[in-house]
Design a protein around this motif. Sequence first.
Motif, PDB file in Angstrom:
ATOM      1  N   PHE A  29     -52.739  26.113 -52.748  1.00 28.25           N
ATOM      2  CA  PHE A  29     -53.739  26.946 -52.018  1.00 28.25           C
ATOM      3  C   PHE A  29     -55.037  26.600 -51.418  1.00 28.25           C
ATOM      4  O   PHE A  29     -55.371  26.814 -50.336  1.00 28.25           O
ATOM      5  CB  PHE A  29     -53.821  28.374 -52.932  1.00 28.25           C
ATOM      6  N   SER A  30     -55.910  26.082 -52.503  1.00 27.36           N
ATOM      7  CA  SER A  30     -57.267  25.774 -51.965  1.00 27.36           C
ATOM      8  C   SER A  30     -57.308  24.728 -51.045  1.00 27.36           C
ATOM      9  O   SER A  30     -58.583  24.444 -50.379  1.00 27.36           O
ATOM     10  CB  SER A  30     -58.059  25.359 -53.481  1.00 27.36           C
ATOM     11  N   SER A  31     -56.217  24.208 -50.980  1.00 25.42           N
ATOM     12  CA  SER A  31     -56.231  22.751 -49.792  1.00 25.42           C
ATOM     13  C   SER A  31     -55.693  23.213 -48.450  1.00 25.42           C
ATOM     14  O   SER A  31     -55.847  22.558 -47.461  1.00 25.42           O
ATOM     15  CB  SER A  31     -55.476  21.782 -50.267  1.00 25.42           C
ATOM     16  N   ASN A  32     -55.088  24.511 -48.406  1.00 25.97           N
ATOM     17  CA  ASN A  32     -54.546  24.968 -47.168  1.00 25.97           C
ATOM     18  C   ASN A  32     -55.465  26.068 -46.413  1.00 25.97           C
ATOM     19  O   ASN A  32     -56.035  26.865 -47.058  1.00 25.97           O
ATOM     20  CB  ASN A  32     -53.169  25.805 -47.614  1.00 25.97           C
ATOM     21  N   ALA A  33     -55.368  25.974 -45.026  1.00 23.72           N
ATOM     22  CA  ALA A  33     -56.046  26.812 -44.280  1.00 23.72           C
ATOM     23  C   ALA A  33     -55.183  28.250 -44.540  1.00 23.72           C
ATOM     24  O   ALA A  33     -53.739  28.052 -44.756  1.00 23.72           O
ATOM     25  CB  ALA A  33     -56.213  26.612 -42.917  1.00 23.72           C
ATOM     26  N   MET A  34     -55.490  29.466 -44.022  1.00 24.13           N
ATOM     27  CA  MET A  34     -54.736  30.485 -44.281  1.00 24.13           C
ATOM     28  C   MET A  34     -54.991  31.410 -42.811  1.00 24.13           C
ATOM     29  O   MET A  34     -55.952  31.223 -42.414  1.00 24.13           O
ATOM     30  CB  MET A  34     -55.231  31.363 -45.492  1.00 24.13           C
ATOM     31  N   GLY A  35     -54.245  32.352 -42.509  1.00 22.13           N
ATOM     32  CA  GLY A  35     -54.167  32.936 -41.600  1.00 22.13           C
ATOM     33  C   GLY A  35     -53.303  34.281 -41.365  1.00 22.13           C
ATOM     34  O   GLY A  35     -52.404  34.430 -42.446  1.00 22.13           O
ATOM     35  N   TRP A  36     -53.581  34.979 -40.431  1.00 20.94           N
ATOM     36  CA  TRP A  36     -52.622  36.008 -40.214  1.00 20.94           C
ATOM     37  C   TRP A  36     -52.048  36.164 -38.945  1.00 20.94           C
ATOM     38  O   TRP A  36     -52.880  36.057 -38.194  1.00 20.94           O
ATOM     39  CB  TRP A  36     -53.401  37.490 -40.627  1.00 20.94           C
ATOM     40  N   PHE A  37     -50.993  36.524 -38.544  1.00 21.21           N
ATOM     41  CA  PHE A  37     -50.412  36.919 -37.294  1.00 21.21           C
ATOM     42  C   PHE A  37     -49.676  38.109 -37.570  1.00 21.21           C
ATOM     43  O   PHE A  37     -49.504  38.773 -38.664  1.00 21.21           O
ATOM     44  CB  PHE A  37     -49.161  35.872 -36.814  1.00 21.21           C
ATOM     45  N   GLU A  44     -44.305  39.487 -28.488  1.00 21.08           N
ATOM     46  CA  GLU A  44     -44.309  38.237 -29.381  1.00 21.08           C
ATOM     47  C   GLU A  44     -45.206  38.316 -30.497  1.00 21.08           C
ATOM     48  O   GLU A  44     -46.311  39.034 -30.456  1.00 21.08           O
ATOM     49  CB  GLU A  44     -44.599  37.325 -28.254  1.00 21.08           C
ATOM     50  N   ARG A  45     -45.061  37.375 -31.211  1.00 19.54           N
ATOM     51  CA  ARG A  45     -45.792  37.228 -32.547  1.00 19.54           C
ATOM     52  C   ARG A  45     -47.322  36.846 -31.888  1.00 19.54           C
ATOM     53  O   ARG A  45     -47.339  35.964 -31.111  1.00 19.54           O
ATOM     54  CB  ARG A  45     -45.078  36.341 -33.468  1.00 19.54           C
ATOM     55  N   GLU A  46     -48.293  37.288 -32.471  1.00 16.25           N
ATOM     56  CA  GLU A  46     -49.560  36.967 -32.024  1.00 16.25           C
ATOM     57  C   GLU A  46     -50.726  36.688 -33.161  1.00 16.25           C
ATOM     58  O   GLU A  46     -50.525  37.302 -34.025  1.00 16.25           O
ATOM     59  CB  GLU A  46     -50.131  38.127 -31.162  1.00 16.25           C
ATOM     60  N   PHE A  47     -51.509  35.858 -32.769  1.00 16.28           N
ATOM     61  CA  PHE A  47     -52.626  35.455 -33.845  1.00 16.28           C
ATOM     62  C   PHE A  47     -53.480  36.597 -33.885  1.00 16.28           C
ATOM     63  O   PHE A  47     -53.847  37.382 -33.173  1.00 16.28           O
ATOM     64  CB  PHE A  47     -53.412  34.222 -33.075  1.00 16.28           C
ATOM     65  N   VAL A  48     -54.111  36.543 -35.260  1.00 15.95           N
ATOM     66  CA  VAL A  48     -55.121  37.765 -35.533  1.00 15.95           C
ATOM     67  C   VAL A  48     -56.209  36.930 -36.163  1.00 15.95           C
ATOM     68  O   VAL A  48     -57.496  37.223 -35.573  1.00 15.95           O
ATOM     69  CB  VAL A  48     -54.331  38.454 -36.858  1.00 15.95           C
ATOM     70  N   SER A  49     -56.158  36.318 -37.336  1.00 16.76           N
ATOM     71  CA  SER A  49     -57.123  35.715 -37.919  1.00 16.76           C
ATOM     72  C   SER A  49     -56.846  34.429 -38.580  1.00 16.76           C
ATOM     73  O   SER A  49     -55.727  34.127 -39.051  1.00 16.76           O
ATOM     74  CB  SER A  49     -58.060  36.691 -38.827  1.00 16.76           C
ATOM     75  N   VAL A  93     -45.883  44.311 -37.756  1.00 16.35           N
ATOM     76  CA  VAL A  93     -45.457  43.558 -38.910  1.00 16.35           C
ATOM     77  C   VAL A  93     -46.627  42.450 -38.898  1.00 16.35           C
ATOM     78  O   VAL A  93     -46.727  41.717 -38.219  1.00 16.35           O
ATOM     79  CB  VAL A  93     -44.236  43.002 -39.014  1.00 16.35           C
ATOM     80  N   TYR A  94     -47.265  42.210 -40.046  1.00 17.94           N
ATOM     81  CA  TYR A  94     -48.315  41.363 -40.256  1.00 17.94           C
ATOM     82  C   TYR A  94     -47.752  40.144 -41.340  1.00 17.94           C
ATOM     83  O   TYR A  94     -47.358  40.710 -42.278  1.00 17.94           O
ATOM     84  CB  TYR A  94     -49.415  41.900 -41.171  1.00 17.94           C
ATOM     85  N   TYR A  95     -47.757  39.009 -40.625  1.00 15.65           N
ATOM     86  CA  TYR A  95     -47.465  37.865 -41.464  1.00 15.65           C
ATOM     87  C   TYR A  95     -48.554  37.029 -41.768  1.00 15.65           C
ATOM     88  O   TYR A  95     -49.668  36.634 -41.354  1.00 15.65           O
ATOM     89  CB  TYR A  95     -46.440  37.048 -40.748  1.00 15.65           C
ATOM     90  N   CYS A  96     -48.622  36.618 -43.073  1.00 17.12           N
ATOM     91  CA  CYS A  96     -49.435  35.691 -43.686  1.00 17.12           C
ATOM     92  C   CYS A  96     -48.907  34.121 -43.388  1.00 17.12           C
ATOM     93  O   CYS A  96     -47.876  33.981 -43.394  1.00 17.12           O
ATOM     94  CB  CYS A  96     -49.665  35.920 -45.182  1.00 17.12           C
ATOM     95  N   MET A 107     -57.847  25.498 -29.223  1.00 19.61           N
ATOM     96  CA  MET A 107     -57.428  26.753 -30.010  1.00 19.61           C
ATOM     97  C   MET A 107     -56.078  26.834 -30.525  1.00 19.61           C
ATOM     98  O   MET A 107     -55.303  27.765 -30.471  1.00 19.61           O
ATOM     99  CB  MET A 107     -57.706  27.873 -29.234  1.00 19.61           C
ATOM    100  N   ILE A 108     -55.619  25.656 -30.994  1.00 25.22           N
ATOM    101  CA  ILE A 108     -54.248  25.353 -31.420  1.00 25.22           C
ATOM    102  C   ILE A 108     -53.993  26.218 -32.777  1.00 25.22           C
ATOM    103  O   ILE A 108     -52.796  26.467 -32.752  1.00 25.22           O
ATOM    104  CB  ILE A 108     -53.945  24.014 -32.040  1.00 25.22           C
ATOM    105  N   PHE A 109     -54.900  26.609 -33.344  1.00 19.58           N
ATOM    106  CA  PHE A 109     -54.563  27.606 -34.564  1.00 19.58           C
ATOM    107  C   PHE A 109     -53.832  28.881 -33.987  1.00 19.58           C
ATOM    108  O   PHE A 109     -53.372  29.725 -34.816  1.00 19.58           O
ATOM    109  CB  PHE A 109     -55.809  27.881 -35.161  1.00 19.58           C
ATOM    110  N   ARG A 110     -53.978  29.344 -32.591  1.00 15.40           N
ATOM    111  CA  ARG A 110     -53.585  30.386 -32.197  1.00 15.40           C
ATOM    112  C   ARG A 110     -51.980  30.330 -32.021  1.00 15.40           C
ATOM    113  O   ARG A 110     -51.405  31.318 -31.680  1.00 15.40           O
ATOM    114  CB  ARG A 110     -54.087  30.966 -30.966  1.00 15.40           C
ATOM    115  N   ARG A 111     -51.593  29.314 -32.201  1.00 19.08           N
ATOM    116  CA  ARG A 111     -49.850  28.827 -32.084  1.00 19.08           C
ATOM    117  C   ARG A 111     -49.302  29.096 -33.342  1.00 19.08           C
ATOM    118  O   ARG A 111     -49.657  28.726 -34.125  1.00 19.08           O
ATOM    119  CB  ARG A 111     -49.655  27.781 -31.540  1.00 19.08           C
ATOM    120  N   VAL A 112     -48.079  29.873 -33.037  1.00 20.44           N
ATOM    121  CA  VAL A 112     -47.080  30.023 -34.169  1.00 20.44           C
ATOM    122  C   VAL A 112     -46.714  28.503 -34.625  1.00 20.44           C
ATOM    123  O   VAL A 112     -46.594  28.586 -35.876  1.00 20.44           O
ATOM    124  CB  VAL A 112     -45.999  30.732 -33.386  1.00 20.44           C
TER     125      VAL A 112
END
Length: 128
Positions: A29-37, A44-49, A93-96, A107-112
């Motif tokens: 966990f501590s090695s990974n970036a985390m996010g929410w879609f 379509e599924r979209e980036f949140v944070s 529906v919110y996805y971790c 801004m590649i982090f915005r991509r599914v």
Amino acid sequence: QVQLVESGGGWVQTGGSLRLSCADSGRTFSSNAMGWFRQAPGKEREFVSAIDSSGSVRYNDGSVKGRFTITRDNAKNTAYLQMNSLKPEDTAVYYCVADPVLSDKQMIFRRVSSWRYWGQGTQVTVSS
């Protein structure tokens, strides 16, 4: 092995608040970036944070800026999404998500496709 489990979703009235949690039962966990879609019906599924592994870098979509805050507790292997001033358009529906890399190039982090691991999702419904 990364296994993400979301909780904290539910029903709330406009202007209310919810806090989503995402627990990772793995050891990285501590090695990974985390996010929410999120994904609303028919959309379509979209980036949140997103937040980097240390918690020092964060990104938010403009639609939630100033209302949603992403945090993480590496000691508890858990990421959070505090959602305030909720609007009916936040219903989804919110996805971790998790990934070893958090790149801001184009801004590649915005991509599914940029996120390797996904939770099953938790429903958030905001009534008007």
